[in-house]
Design a protein around this motif. Sequence first.
Motif, PDB file in Angstrom:
ATOM      1  N   PHE A   1     -17.872 -31.125   4.524  1.00  9.19           N
ATOM      2  CA  PHE A   1     -16.504 -30.600   4.542  1.00  9.19           C
ATOM      3  C   PHE A   1     -16.551 -29.160   5.052  1.00  9.19           C
ATOM      4  CE2 PHE A   1     -17.265 -33.589   1.171  1.00  9.19           C
ATOM      5  CZ  PHE A   1     -16.225 -34.501   1.263  1.00  9.19           C
ATOM      6  N   GLY A   2     -16.659 -28.997   6.361  1.00 12.50           N
ATOM      7  CA  GLY A   2     -16.755 -27.645   6.938  1.00 12.50           C
ATOM      8  C   GLY A   2     -18.037 -26.952   6.500  1.00 12.50           C
ATOM      9  N   ASN A   3     -17.878 -25.816   5.815  1.00 12.53           N
ATOM     10  CA  ASN A   3     -19.084 -25.104   5.351  1.00 12.53           C
ATOM     11  C   ASN A   3     -19.474 -25.523   3.930  1.00 12.53           C
ATOM     12  OD1 ASN A   3     -16.923 -23.864   4.091  1.00 12.53           O
ATOM     13  ND2 ASN A   3     -17.911 -21.845   4.041  1.00 12.53           N
ATOM     14  N   ARG A   4     -18.921 -26.659   3.485  1.00 10.15           N
ATOM     15  CA  ARG A   4     -19.273 -27.144   2.136  1.00 10.15           C
ATOM     16  C   ARG A   4     -19.796 -28.566   2.225  1.00 10.15           C
ATOM     17  NH1 ARG A   4     -13.825 -24.890   1.466  1.00 10.15           N
ATOM     18  NH2 ARG A   4     -14.235 -22.694   1.087  1.00 10.15           N
ATOM     19  N   PHE A   5     -20.731 -28.860   1.351  1.00  8.94           N
ATOM     20  CA  PHE A   5     -21.384 -30.173   1.363  1.00  8.94           C
ATOM     21  C   PHE A   5     -21.441 -30.721  -0.055  1.00  8.94           C
ATOM     22  CE2 PHE A   5     -22.829 -27.887   5.018  1.00  8.94           C
ATOM     23  CZ  PHE A   5     -23.024 -28.834   6.013  1.00  8.94           C
ATOM     24  N   LEU A   6     -21.427 -32.050  -0.140  1.00 10.26           N
ATOM     25  CA  LEU A   6     -21.712 -32.709  -1.419  1.00 10.26           C
ATOM     26  C   LEU A   6     -22.930 -33.590  -1.199  1.00 10.26           C
ATOM     27  CD1 LEU A   6     -18.150 -33.905  -2.551  1.00 10.26           C
ATOM     28  CD2 LEU A   6     -19.481 -31.981  -3.472  1.00 10.26           C
ATOM     29  N   VAL A   7     -23.846 -33.592  -2.150  1.00 13.63           N
ATOM     30  CA  VAL A   7     -25.025 -34.451  -2.018  1.00 13.63           C
ATOM     31  C   VAL A   7     -25.248 -35.214  -3.332  1.00 13.63           C
ATOM     32  CG1 VAL A   7     -26.071 -32.853  -0.356  1.00 13.63           C
ATOM     33  CG2 VAL A   7     -26.745 -32.712  -2.749  1.00 13.63           C
ATOM     34  N   GLY A   8     -25.983 -36.308  -3.225  1.00 17.85           N
ATOM     35  CA  GLY A   8     -26.357 -37.085  -4.416  1.00 17.85           C
ATOM     36  C   GLY A   8     -25.156 -37.599  -5.189  1.00 17.85           C
ATOM     37  N   ASP A   9     -25.272 -37.546  -6.509  1.00 14.39           N
ATOM     38  CA  ASP A   9     -24.197 -38.064  -7.372  1.00 14.39           C
ATOM     39  C   ASP A   9     -22.894 -37.299  -7.179  1.00 14.39           C
ATOM     40  OD1 ASP A   9     -26.073 -39.797  -8.368  1.00 14.39           O
ATOM     41  OD2 ASP A   9     -25.814 -39.241 -10.468  1.00 14.39           O
ATOM     42  N   ALA A  10     -22.970 -36.027  -6.823  1.00 14.43           N
ATOM     43  CA  ALA A  10     -21.744 -35.248  -6.587  1.00 14.43           C
ATOM     44  C   ALA A  10     -20.946 -35.875  -5.446  1.00 14.43           C
ATOM     45  CB  ALA A  10     -22.101 -33.800  -6.257  1.00 14.43           C
ATOM     46  N   ALA A  11     -21.659 -36.443  -4.471  1.00 14.11           N
ATOM     47  CA  ALA A  11     -20.999 -37.094  -3.334  1.00 14.11           C
ATOM     48  C   ALA A  11     -20.647 -38.544  -3.644  1.00 14.11           C
ATOM     49  CB  ALA A  11     -21.919 -37.044  -2.110  1.00 14.11           C
ATOM     50  N   GLY A  12     -21.052 -39.047  -4.796  1.00 12.05           N
ATOM     51  CA  GLY A  12     -20.804 -40.456  -5.133  1.00 12.05           C
ATOM     52  C   GLY A  12     -21.763 -41.377  -4.411  1.00 12.05           C
ATOM     53  N   LEU A  13     -22.983 -40.894  -4.172  1.00  9.49           N
ATOM     54  CA  LEU A  13     -23.925 -41.680  -3.376  1.00  9.49           C
ATOM     55  C   LEU A  13     -24.890 -42.525  -4.204  1.00  9.49           C
ATOM     56  CD1 LEU A  13     -24.636 -39.265  -0.394  1.00  9.49           C
ATOM     57  CD2 LEU A  13     -23.656 -41.566  -0.278  1.00  9.49           C
ATOM     58  N   ALA A  14     -24.680 -42.594  -5.508  1.00  8.19           N
ATOM     59  CA  ALA A  14     -25.478 -43.542  -6.297  1.00  8.19           C
ATOM     60  C   ALA A  14     -24.947 -44.951  -6.020  1.00  8.19           C
ATOM     61  CB  ALA A  14     -25.369 -43.219  -7.780  1.00  8.19           C
ATOM     62  N   SER A  15     -25.773 -45.936  -6.257  1.00  5.18           N
ATOM     63  CA  SER A  15     -25.330 -47.318  -6.026  1.00  5.18           C
ATOM     64  C   SER A  15     -24.421 -47.781  -7.165  1.00  5.18           C
ATOM     65  CB  SER A  15     -26.552 -48.243  -5.953  1.00  5.18           C
ATOM     66  OG  SER A  15     -26.144 -49.579  -6.137  1.00  5.18           O
ATOM     67  N   GLY A  16     -23.244 -48.303  -6.809  1.00  2.61           N
ATOM     68  CA  GLY A  16     -22.351 -48.849  -7.833  1.00  2.61           C
ATOM     69  C   GLY A  16     -22.915 -50.119  -8.434  1.00  2.61           C
ATOM     70  N   LEU A  17     -23.753 -50.796  -7.675  1.00  3.12           N
ATOM     71  CA  LEU A  17     -24.307 -52.082  -8.101  1.00  3.12           C
ATOM     72  C   LEU A  17     -25.408 -51.900  -9.133  1.00  3.12           C
ATOM     73  CD1 LEU A  17     -23.891 -55.046  -7.291  1.00  3.12           C
ATOM     74  CD2 LEU A  17     -25.765 -54.770  -5.656  1.00  3.12           C
ATOM     75  N   THR A  18     -26.307 -50.939  -8.901  1.00  2.00           N
ATOM     76  CA  THR A  18     -27.488 -50.797  -9.763  1.00  2.00           C
ATOM     77  C   THR A  18     -27.557 -49.467 -10.498  1.00  2.00           C
ATOM     78  OG1 THR A  18     -28.813 -49.802  -8.008  1.00  2.00           O
ATOM     79  CG2 THR A  18     -28.829 -52.219  -8.149  1.00  2.00           C
ATOM     80  N   GLY A  19     -26.796 -48.473 -10.043  1.00  2.00           N
ATOM     81  CA  GLY A  19     -26.864 -47.146 -10.672  1.00  2.00           C
ATOM     82  C   GLY A  19     -27.982 -46.279 -10.112  1.00  2.00           C
ATOM     83  N   GLU A  20     -28.716 -46.807  -9.130  1.00  5.09           N
ATOM     84  CA  GLU A  20     -29.835 -46.040  -8.553  1.00  5.09           C
ATOM     85  C   GLU A  20     -29.289 -44.858  -7.728  1.00  5.09           C
ATOM     86  OE1 GLU A  20     -31.680 -48.134  -5.325  1.00  5.09           O
ATOM     87  OE2 GLU A  20     -32.463 -46.227  -4.599  1.00  5.09           O
ATOM     88  N   GLY A  21     -29.914 -43.667  -7.868  1.00  5.01           N
ATOM     89  CA  GLY A  21     -29.362 -42.540  -7.116  1.00  5.01           C
ATOM     90  C   GLY A  21     -30.344 -41.425  -6.779  1.00  5.01           C
ATOM     91  N   ILE A  22     -31.615 -41.555  -7.192  1.00  5.57           N
ATOM     92  CA  ILE A  22     -32.568 -40.459  -6.923  1.00  5.57           C
ATOM     93  C   ILE A  22     -32.824 -40.355  -5.418  1.00  5.57           C
ATOM     94  CG2 ILE A  22     -34.937 -39.619  -7.278  1.00  5.57           C
ATOM     95  CD1 ILE A  22     -34.944 -41.167  -9.956  1.00  5.57           C
ATOM     96  N   TYR A  23     -33.101 -41.494  -4.820  1.00  2.53           N
ATOM     97  CA  TYR A  23     -33.466 -41.474  -3.403  1.00  2.53           C
ATOM     98  C   TYR A  23     -32.284 -41.008  -2.539  1.00  2.53           C
ATOM     99  CZ  TYR A  23     -35.039 -43.115   1.140  1.00  2.53           C
ATOM    100  OH  TYR A  23     -35.395 -43.186   2.461  1.00  2.53           O
ATOM    101  N   SER A  24     -31.081 -41.491  -2.851  1.00  4.27           N
ATOM    102  CA  SER A  24     -29.932 -41.074  -2.031  1.00  4.27           C
ATOM    103  C   SER A  24     -29.638 -39.583  -2.229  1.00  4.27           C
ATOM    104  CB  SER A  24     -28.695 -41.925  -2.297  1.00  4.27           C
ATOM    105  OG  SER A  24     -28.479 -42.057  -3.660  1.00  4.27           O
ATOM    106  N   ALA A  25     -29.960 -39.053  -3.421  1.00  2.00           N
ATOM    107  CA  ALA A  25     -29.787 -37.604  -3.631  1.00  2.00           C
ATOM    108  C   ALA A  25     -30.735 -36.838  -2.708  1.00  2.00           C
ATOM    109  CB  ALA A  25     -30.049 -37.254  -5.092  1.00  2.00           C
ATOM    110  N   ILE A  26     -31.971 -37.294  -2.615  1.00  2.00           N
ATOM    111  CA  ILE A  26     -32.966 -36.598  -1.778  1.00  2.00           C
ATOM    112  C   ILE A  26     -32.582 -36.702  -0.298  1.00  2.00           C
ATOM    113  CG2 ILE A  26     -35.389 -36.662  -1.013  1.00  2.00           C
ATOM    114  CD1 ILE A  26     -36.131 -37.400  -3.925  1.00  2.00           C
TER     115      ILE A  26
END
Length: 338
Positions: free
Chosen positions: A243-268
């Motif tokens: 979002f311009g000069n702002r970023f969201l990563v990992g769980d803040a971006a909602g990048l954990a899997s809704g199916l399994t709850g896995e989110g470490i790798y997507s955060a990295i």
Amino acid sequence: MEHFHTIIIGAGPGGLSCAAALAGKGIRVLVVERNPTVGPKVCAGGIPSNARKIFPPQLVEKIFHSQHIFSDLQQCAIQSAEPIILTVDRYKLGQWMLEKARRAGAVVLTGMPVTRITDEKIITPRGEYGYRYLVGADGSSSAVRRFLGLGTEQTGVGIHYQLPGNFERMEWHLNPNLFANGYAWIFPHGDSASVGVYASRASASPRTLLAKLHHWAGKYGIEIDDRRPQAALINYDYRGWHFGNRFLVGDAAGLASGLTGEGIYSAIVSGEAAAAKILDPGNEDLKLPRLIKKHQRHTRLLEASSKGGWRCRILMETLVVALRLGLIHFSALELGVD
Ligand SMILES: Cc1cc2nc3c(=O)[nH]c(=O)nc-3n(C[C@H](O)[C@H](O)[C@H](O)COP(=O)(O)OP(=O)(O)OC[C@H]3O[C@@H](n4cnc5c(N)ncnc54)[C@H](O)[C@@H]3O)c2cc1C
């Protein structure tokens, strides 16, 4: 007021991977973490095996070549010559990532919650810091996400116990009667195991889910005794990361899997993608778009299985059959991308 080129809020895997990548290129980075210690996090510590190259061997607790799956009608072991999942200890992972980020030159301040964010600065009890780029790596209840005006409607809840003992098998228990379209797990570590349950918030309240976890554990012969459960929300409501000069990563971006709850790798992966974009605005990272596609497939599957009891049952049984027959690979259930 002290100024940094980039300020990262949150020293989880997302924030620290971003910090190490930026500081390694000579960028002046500040990571602000509210907890006094980096690492501890409610988590089962399961990592998809195609992400294993990221982690040095000393972080790996156990490696699994088979996955034991239990549904209403089936029990099976999915085998593979290659490892399928490995487990890591979150404290050790956090400390290793912290050391890496600090060695690269990032300033990491702990015990320092960010209480307010403005267009130019963050405010903490110990002072104000100005930024050119801001990265929200502050997990599922992200303040940066709120600052950006993004809602969070799709969340899951994970509850677990770290139980002592030598557990051998990594197990997944699909039981729609108890866990709707979620599941219970046993993820063995060195001399303990994470035993827990994950489900979307829409399907059950945490209290109900905990009672069901106890019911299942009791029937399965797992003694929880009077231990205290650990629980946390998992955000899978992805609405963008840049979002311009702002970023969201990992769980803040909602990048954990809704199916399994896995989110470490997507955060990295997302932390590294944000760093690459900050370093070179023309950079088009390939890994993150592929991961986001997988994430969206997981959300669609979750939605399809949330439409009612029988539909959920049929989907789960079909999934297990497809895994047994090798029609889909176990990695389809993980966010790891090569
Ligand atoms: C029970 C359970 C089991 C799980 N099991 C697995 C698993 O087996 N495998 C897997 O891959 N994932 C698992 N997850 C999900 C995984 O833990 C997360 O997806 C992952 O930690 C996300 O990393 P992150 O860096 O985005 O956020 P986090 O690890 O949550 O880090 C965010 C950091 O930001 C800090 N922070 C928050 N707000 C502020 C603030 N205002 N100021 C300063 N700092 C702040 C927090 O203290 C935290 O350290 C599980 C989750 C739960 C709840």
